[in-house]
Write a protein that holds these residues in place. Structure first.
Motif, PDB file in Angstrom:
ATOM      1  N   MET A   1      -2.442  20.339  33.686  1.00  0.00           N
ATOM      2  CA  MET A   1      -1.509  19.472  32.967  1.00  0.00           C
ATOM      3  C   MET A   1      -2.112  19.030  31.638  1.00  0.00           C
ATOM      4  SD  MET A   1       0.175  15.838  34.145  1.00  0.00           S
ATOM      5  CE  MET A   1       0.783  16.489  35.674  1.00  0.00           C
ATOM      6  N   ARG A   2      -1.303  19.060  30.588  1.00  0.00           N
ATOM      7  CA  ARG A   2      -1.785  18.601  29.286  1.00  0.00           C
ATOM      8  C   ARG A   2      -1.731  17.078  29.195  1.00  0.00           C
ATOM      9  NH1 ARG A   2      -1.381  22.463  25.069  1.00  0.00           N
ATOM     10  NH2 ARG A   2      -0.869  24.504  25.926  1.00  0.00           N
ATOM     11  N   LYS A   3      -2.530  16.569  28.268  1.00  0.00           N
ATOM     12  CA  LYS A   3      -2.599  15.113  28.106  1.00  0.00           C
ATOM     13  C   LYS A   3      -1.230  14.538  27.732  1.00  0.00           C
ATOM     14  CE  LYS A   3      -6.280  13.544  25.830  1.00  0.00           C
ATOM     15  NZ  LYS A   3      -7.032  13.077  24.650  1.00  0.00           N
ATOM     16  N   ARG A   4      -0.546  15.251  26.848  1.00  0.00           N
ATOM     17  CA  ARG A   4       0.771  14.816  26.379  1.00  0.00           C
ATOM     18  C   ARG A   4       1.762  14.711  27.543  1.00  0.00           C
ATOM     19  NH1 ARG A   4       3.029  11.910  24.318  1.00  0.00           N
ATOM     20  NH2 ARG A   4       4.838  12.171  22.995  1.00  0.00           N
ATOM     21  N   GLU A   5       1.664  15.690  28.442  1.00  0.00           N
ATOM     22  CA  GLU A   5       2.581  15.712  29.582  1.00  0.00           C
ATOM     23  C   GLU A   5       2.279  14.554  30.541  1.00  0.00           C
ATOM     24  OE1 GLU A   5       2.449  19.344  31.741  1.00  0.00           O
ATOM     25  OE2 GLU A   5       4.028  18.693  33.127  1.00  0.00           O
ATOM     26  N   LEU A   6       0.982  14.313  30.751  1.00  0.00           N
ATOM     27  CA  LEU A   6       0.592  13.179  31.596  1.00  0.00           C
ATOM     28  C   LEU A   6       1.124  11.878  30.990  1.00  0.00           C
ATOM     29  CD1 LEU A   6      -1.068  12.040  34.002  1.00  0.00           C
ATOM     30  CD2 LEU A   6      -3.005  11.867  32.435  1.00  0.00           C
ATOM     31  N   GLU A   7       0.939  11.737  29.687  1.00  0.00           N
ATOM     32  CA  GLU A   7       1.405  10.526  29.008  1.00  0.00           C
ATOM     33  C   GLU A   7       2.923  10.358  29.188  1.00  0.00           C
ATOM     34  OE1 GLU A   7       0.235  10.294  24.909  1.00  0.00           O
ATOM     35  OE2 GLU A   7       1.606   8.621  24.509  1.00  0.00           O
ATOM     36  N   ARG A   8       3.653  11.465  29.053  1.00  0.00           N
ATOM     37  CA  ARG A   8       5.114  11.417  29.188  1.00  0.00           C
ATOM     38  C   ARG A   8       5.507  10.972  30.603  1.00  0.00           C
ATOM     39  NH1 ARG A   8       8.534  14.769  30.819  1.00  0.00           N
ATOM     40  NH2 ARG A   8       7.011  16.428  31.159  1.00  0.00           N
ATOM     41  N   LEU A   9       4.813  11.479  31.605  1.00  0.00           N
ATOM     42  CA  LEU A   9       5.112  11.078  32.982  1.00  0.00           C
ATOM     43  C   LEU A   9       4.788   9.602  33.207  1.00  0.00           C
ATOM     44  CD1 LEU A   9       3.796  14.199  34.918  1.00  0.00           C
ATOM     45  CD2 LEU A   9       6.171  13.423  34.780  1.00  0.00           C
ATOM     46  N   LEU A  10       3.657   9.168  32.656  1.00  0.00           N
ATOM     47  CA  LEU A  10       3.247   7.772  32.861  1.00  0.00           C
ATOM     48  C   LEU A  10       4.187   6.799  32.139  1.00  0.00           C
ATOM     49  CD1 LEU A  10      -0.647   8.123  32.633  1.00  0.00           C
ATOM     50  CD2 LEU A  10       0.792   8.021  34.681  1.00  0.00           C
ATOM     51  N   ARG A  47     -10.450  15.236  40.026  1.00  0.00           N
ATOM     52  CA  ARG A  47      -9.952  16.283  40.926  1.00  0.00           C
ATOM     53  C   ARG A  47     -10.789  16.330  42.209  1.00  0.00           C
ATOM     54  NH1 ARG A  47      -6.473  20.086  41.279  1.00  0.00           N
ATOM     55  NH2 ARG A  47      -5.666  19.592  39.216  1.00  0.00           N
ATOM     56  N   GLY A  48     -10.091  16.231  43.359  1.00  0.00           N
ATOM     57  CA  GLY A  48     -10.778  16.302  44.650  1.00  0.00           C
ATOM     58  C   GLY A  48     -11.603  15.063  44.979  1.00  0.00           C
ATOM     59  N   ARG A  49     -11.498  14.049  44.165  1.00  0.00           N
ATOM     60  CA  ARG A  49     -12.295  12.821  44.366  1.00  0.00           C
ATOM     61  C   ARG A  49     -11.465  11.715  45.011  1.00  0.00           C
ATOM     62  NH1 ARG A  49     -16.876  15.250  43.930  1.00  0.00           N
ATOM     63  NH2 ARG A  49     -17.431  15.929  41.841  1.00  0.00           N
ATOM     64  N   LYS A  66      -3.690  10.529  40.616  1.00  0.00           N
ATOM     65  CA  LYS A  66      -3.104  11.424  41.628  1.00  0.00           C
ATOM     66  C   LYS A  66      -2.499  12.656  40.955  1.00  0.00           C
ATOM     67  CE  LYS A  66      -2.387  12.403  45.830  1.00  0.00           C
ATOM     68  NZ  LYS A  66      -3.482  12.481  46.823  1.00  0.00           N
ATOM     69  N   LEU A  67      -1.822  12.443  39.824  1.00  0.00           N
ATOM     70  CA  LEU A  67      -1.227  13.584  39.105  1.00  0.00           C
ATOM     71  C   LEU A  67      -2.305  14.575  38.668  1.00  0.00           C
ATOM     72  CD1 LEU A  67       1.445  11.724  36.899  1.00  0.00           C
ATOM     73  CD2 LEU A  67       1.926  13.404  38.694  1.00  0.00           C
ATOM     74  N   LEU A  68      -3.517  14.088  38.414  1.00  0.00           N
ATOM     75  CA  LEU A  68      -4.606  14.972  37.979  1.00  0.00           C
ATOM     76  C   LEU A  68      -5.428  15.497  39.153  1.00  0.00           C
ATOM     77  CD1 LEU A  68      -5.857  13.268  34.663  1.00  0.00           C
ATOM     78  CD2 LEU A  68      -4.295  15.194  34.944  1.00  0.00           C
ATOM     79  N   GLY A  69      -4.930  15.300  40.374  1.00  0.00           N
ATOM     80  CA  GLY A  69      -5.526  16.009  41.505  1.00  0.00           C
ATOM     81  C   GLY A  69      -6.537  15.244  42.349  1.00  0.00           C
TER      82      GLY A  69
END
Ligand code: SAH
Length: 200
Positions: A1-10, A47-49, A66-69
């Protein structure tokens, strides 16, 4: 996931319906939250943490982790209204988070990473202290936001607990006229993002 996409979701997380001055509910702007979480993800801390969010509010950091795994995300928050927003937002994105109502002081969990934006201590000096103590107790790596002027205090607390600062970034939070005690309508606050790591 790109940073921009994460920001948009948040950005989709609804605002807190009635923020409280005593609890210093200054939410992390979506863009700054995305920056923190990307830095953490690049360092292998997400991720995985098992990730904890102390004072998770409406959940921007917990949801982003969570979105980043993250394998597991546990949030704790004293304010039920904020938690309701966080739970609704997580559910609407199909994410499973453990969001608990309670005080940070009473929280206990073994984690890999803590991400948090504690109260800045504008109302009560060093209101961020119990958050730091708890973070140091629960995880060897901590990402945390603080008012820039309290850097000395945070660094001393960290080193007393066997942690050192490995990263430091500066941001500006624009705090809207949320609470009546603010003289100005908008206030710019210099905020530091610190990554702290246990060395003992
Ligand atoms: N993590 C969120 C909220 C930051 S504001 C974000 O980044 O947007 C700080 C949060 O800490 C508020 O939601 C406030 O209600 C919560 N808080 C304050 N004191 C607390 C305590 N003793 N225990 C648990 N949560 C607390």
């Amino acid at each position: 996931m790109r940073k921009r996409e994460l920001e948009r979701l948040l950005q989709r997380i609804p605002p807190h319906p009635s923020p409280s001055p005593e609890l210093e509910q200054y939410l992390t702007p979506a863009g700054v939250a995305a920056e923190m979480l990307f830095l953490a993800a690049q360092r292998g801390d997400i991720r995985g943490r098992r990730v904890g969010d102390l004072g998770c509010g409406t959940g921007v950091l917990a949801i982003g982790a969570k979105l980043l795994g993250a394998s597991r995300v546990v949030g704790v928050e004293v304010d039920p209204a904020a938690l309701e927003v966080a739970r609704g937002a997580a559910a609407s994105m199909g994410l499973e988070l453990e969001l608990r109502e309670g005080r940070v002081e009473d929280f206990s969990e073994e984690l890999d990473t803590v991400v948090m934006n504690p109260p800045f201590g504008a109302q009560r000096r060093h209101a961020d202290r119990p958050f730091l103590y708890k973070a140091f107790e629960c995880a060897p790596v901590v990402y945390t936001f603080h008012k820039a002027e309290t850097e000395g205090f945070v660094t001393r607390e960290a080193s007393g607990a066997g942690f050192s600062v490995t990263h430091k970034n500066k941001y500006r939070f624009t705090i809207r006229h949320l609470f009546s005690f603010h003289r100005r309508e908008r206030e710019e606050v210099e905020v530091l993002l610190l990554r702290l790591e246990r060395w003992t």
